[in-house]
Design an enzyme around this catalytic site. Structure first.
Site, PDB file in Angstrom:
ATOM      1  N   LYS A  96     -21.387 -43.868  -4.274  1.00 41.60           N
ATOM      2  CA  LYS A  96     -20.379 -42.921  -3.769  1.00 41.60           C
ATOM      3  C   LYS A  96     -20.897 -42.131  -2.571  1.00 41.60           C
ATOM      4  O   LYS A  96     -20.138 -41.398  -1.929  1.00 41.60           O
ATOM      5  CB  LYS A  96     -19.939 -41.982  -4.886  1.00 41.60           C
ATOM      6  CG  LYS A  96     -19.184 -42.710  -5.999  1.00 41.60           C
ATOM      7  CD  LYS A  96     -18.868 -41.806  -7.164  1.00 41.60           C
ATOM      8  CE  LYS A  96     -18.087 -42.561  -8.239  1.00 41.60           C
ATOM      9  NZ  LYS A  96     -18.824 -43.687  -8.814  1.00 41.60           N
ATOM     10  N   ARG A 143      -7.249 -39.706  -8.714  1.00 48.92           N
ATOM     11  CA  ARG A 143      -7.637 -38.317  -8.895  1.00 48.92           C
ATOM     12  C   ARG A 143      -8.219 -37.767  -7.593  1.00 48.92           C
ATOM     13  O   ARG A 143      -8.569 -38.537  -6.679  1.00 48.92           O
ATOM     14  CB  ARG A 143      -8.647 -38.206 -10.030  1.00 48.92           C
ATOM     15  CG  ARG A 143      -8.101 -38.640 -11.374  1.00 48.92           C
ATOM     16  CD  ARG A 143      -9.181 -38.667 -12.432  1.00 48.92           C
ATOM     17  NE  ARG A 143     -10.218 -39.649 -12.131  1.00 48.92           N
ATOM     18  CZ  ARG A 143     -11.305 -39.834 -12.877  1.00 48.92           C
ATOM     19  NH1 ARG A 143     -11.490 -39.105 -13.952  1.00 48.92           N
ATOM     20  NH2 ARG A 143     -12.199 -40.741 -12.525  1.00 48.92           N
ATOM     21  N   GLU A 151     -11.061 -39.495  -5.327  1.00 50.07           N
ATOM     22  CA  GLU A 151     -11.281 -40.862  -5.805  1.00 50.07           C
ATOM     23  C   GLU A 151     -10.715 -41.859  -4.810  1.00 50.07           C
ATOM     24  O   GLU A 151      -9.651 -41.647  -4.229  1.00 50.07           O
ATOM     25  CB  GLU A 151     -10.604 -41.029  -7.173  1.00 50.07           C
ATOM     26  CG  GLU A 151     -10.986 -42.285  -7.907  1.00 50.07           C
ATOM     27  CD  GLU A 151     -10.426 -42.297  -9.328  1.00 50.07           C
ATOM     28  OE1 GLU A 151     -11.178 -42.652 -10.252  1.00 50.07           O
ATOM     29  OE2 GLU A 151      -9.243 -41.935  -9.505  1.00 50.07           O
TER      30      GLU A 151
END
Length: 610
Positions: free
Chosen positions: A409, A538, A541
């Site tokens: 990420k 979300r 995300e």
């Protein structure tokens, strides 16, 4: 041993003496076409006086009466053959020494061969009768089951199932068409495995056990899907090593878990190199109570460090992993420190007292939506400033190697968590050449079953009857097992020379909705019974994760599951000092945090709306 103490030994010895007598007389009968002359009949009977004691001594010396006939095996047969061979040699030597030339030479050859047949045959006949009596259809009250796979694992499994009253195998399915129509332990083999439903219906099986631990995950996944589609309860066996080492028991057969289907090839570690890095050294792990941190501790313990230092802010997590290691590695010297990695004084105290040689920094806030708004500054403080605090303490303590656990990420981040981990990477690279400590970064994706991950959440939702919530039908993620991730972190720590970002080979991405469907099927439900509900992405995300940023180049390493990504940018001195001031500033609202992250992580795509 005493024959009086154990009458079964006496019975076995008497049996073998009768067998030796029968084989001796039968050898004479065969020599003379079952018409033994009176002279040779007397010779044969007289010889029994010394033939039987010789064989009795040989049988006893070779330990033929230590084993149980019920479990007669190839090893027992080998001992039997050796005992008979020695007895035959002693008999031949007695004939030569005492000049008993009237005994035909053919009898001396035939007798041991016949004796092996009689003694071996009676033992295996007894075992067959005993197993049929104990486990045969008259006694069996188990459930019919199909075995998927016709290799060594299936053979080991069938041997155990035959002794169990819980299951009994009715057929085997295998993907190799060359095995179709053949038999394994008396059971027919069917191919291809797509016939599973028809075979199960014909034989009344309601369960299938997948005995393919050494097969690719795609093959195991296909077998599980076919079994589920056929309405069968899907089970699996333990690891291949457990099967071959004889540690398999029927009680260890369990339901198939998602990890079995998404399983990956075993990691090949440079054990000697890792032992040199960790063995006999003080090793410190931050976030030691978390999913990755605790598995790192388990893996590190195997290499016998002189001391393993556990650091975590959670008292319960710290206690749990400490207790586990005290049981599983009784000789391991552990010390647990309750500490927040942002606390400079406490972190400095730990490093000053422990003087670690290697540090694995796994402490971090990792939940994307939770860190996106009101907790954004805490994510910066823990993931970036906390990393810098531990890194500086490592430099002051002259730690040899510092390994930062990062995430996919951090690549082109769209959320605060990813941006803070990317900032942590940049900080480690900035301080890499400012002392003896070498900083190594390891970046990987999701791990199966980690705390707060999607799999435990899906399990809970299925247990409650659904619905299973998926954010988007097209969302995909990379997955690997926690042990594999920890092992590759150790390997990267060994290989790193400082300043590298190691990227773990994550395989093919998995659609989360497919993962949800697999879990529903493996739990014994259909999508009509447990529904899937799409809730929308979300905050922070994105549909897919990346392992490498667009402006990064990768290099191969000697390990097939590790690549190196070298960053093209560094933090200039002035920007580094400005960043330090920002990290030590007071609490900031979420929009300001995101603006600051955008300044120090240029590739961060910030959502400033919250």
């Amino acid at each position: 041993m005493s024959l009086k103490v154990n009458p079964r030994i006496l019975a076995a010895l008497v049996h073998d003496m009768v067998a030796a007598l029968i084989a001796w007389m039968l050898a004479f009968a065969l020599r003379f076409n079952f018409d033994i002359p009176a002279t040779f009949l007397i010779i044969s009977l007289d010889a029994l006086v010394w033939v039987l004691p010789l064989f009795a001594c040989s049988f006893y010396v070779f330990g033929l009466y230590r084993g149980l006939w019920r479990f007669a095996s190839i090893a027992d047969l080998q001992h039997l053959i050796a005992a008979v061979a020695v007895g035959a040699l002693l008999t031949t030597a007695a004939v030569a020494f005492f000049h008993l030339g009237s005994i035909p030479r053919s009898v001396l050859v035939l007798h041991p061969l016949l004796l092996i047949l009689v003694m071996g045959g009676s033992r295996f006949a007894y075992r067959s009768w005993k197993e049929h009596r104990l486990y045969g259809p008259a006694k069996l009250r188990g459930q019919p089951v199909l075995i998927v796979g016709a290799g060594e694992a299936a053979d080991s499994l069938l041997r155990e199932i035959n002794r169990s009253g819980q299951w009994y195998a009715v057929a085997i399915l295998d993907g190799n068409p060359g095995k179709s129509g053949r038999r394994l332990r008396g059971l027919p083999i069917f191919s291809p495995i797509e016939e599973m439903g028809a075979v199960a219906d014909r034989l009344g099986a309601k369960h299938a056990i997948i005995a393919m631990p050494d097969s690719r995950s795609a093959e195991r996944r296909r077998a599980a899907e076919l079994a589920s589609m056929a309405g069968l309860t899907v089970m699996t066996v333990p690891s291949y090593d457990d099967l071959l080492s004889g540690r398999l028991s029927v009680s260890s057969i369990r339901k198939v878990e998602l990890e079995d289907l998404l399983g990956r090839e075993a990691v090949s570690l440079d054990d000697n190199g890792v032992h040199e890095l960790l063995g006999g050294n003080v090793v410190l792990v931050t976030g030691a109570g978390g999913s990755i941190g605790s598995e790192l501790c388990r893996q590190i313990a195997r290499f016998k460090p002189s001391r393993l230092v556990l650091v975590d802010s959670s008292e319960f997590a710290l206690y749990t992993i400490g207790e586990e290691l005290s049981v599983s590695h009784t000789s391991l010297h552990c010390r647990s420190w309750a500490a927040d990695v942002r606390d400079k004084e406490r972190v400095g105290e730990i490093f000053a007292q422990e003087q670690p040689v290697v540090v694995f920094h796994a402490a971090a806030y990792k939940h994307v939506p939770l860190m996106e708004s009101v907790n954004a500054w805490q994510a910066v403080r823990t993931n970036a400033l906390g990393t810098l605090t531990v890194a500086r303490a490592a430099q002051e303590a002259q730690v040899r190697k510092f390994v930062l656990i990062s995430t996919d990420k951090a690549v082109n981040p769209t959320n605060v968590m990813g941006a803070t981990k990317r900032l942590a990477e940049r900080l480690c690279l900035a301080v890499n050449n400012r002392g003896v400590t070498r900083f190594v970064i390891v970046r990987f994706g999701n791990v199966l079953g980690s705390n707060g991950s999607v799999i435990p959440k899906f399990r809970e939702q299925i247990a409650q009857g659904g619905p299973v919530t998926v954010t988007h039908p097209e969302i995909v993620r990379y997955f690997m097992t926690i042990p594999e991730a920890a092992q590759l972190v150790l390997q990267a720590g060994l290989m790193g020379q400082g300043g590298e970002i190691f990227v773990l080979e994550m395989g093919d991405p998995v659609r989360i909705v497919d993962l949800a469907r697999d879990m529903i099927r493996l739990s014994g439900f259909s999508e009509d019974e447990v529904k899937i509900e799409f809730t929308g992405l979300r905050p922070g995300e994105k549909l897919y994760e990346e392992l490498l940023a667009d402006d990064e180049a990768t290099l191969q390493t000697p390990h097939p599951k590790l690549r190196i990504a070298r960053l093209s940018d560094e933090l200039p001195g002035s920007e580094y000092e400005e960043l330090l001031g920002w990290l030590h500033s007071s609490i900031r609202p979420s929009p300001e945090v995101k603006s600051g992250l955008k300044k120090y992580v240029p590739e961060y795509v910030a959502d400033l709306s919250n």
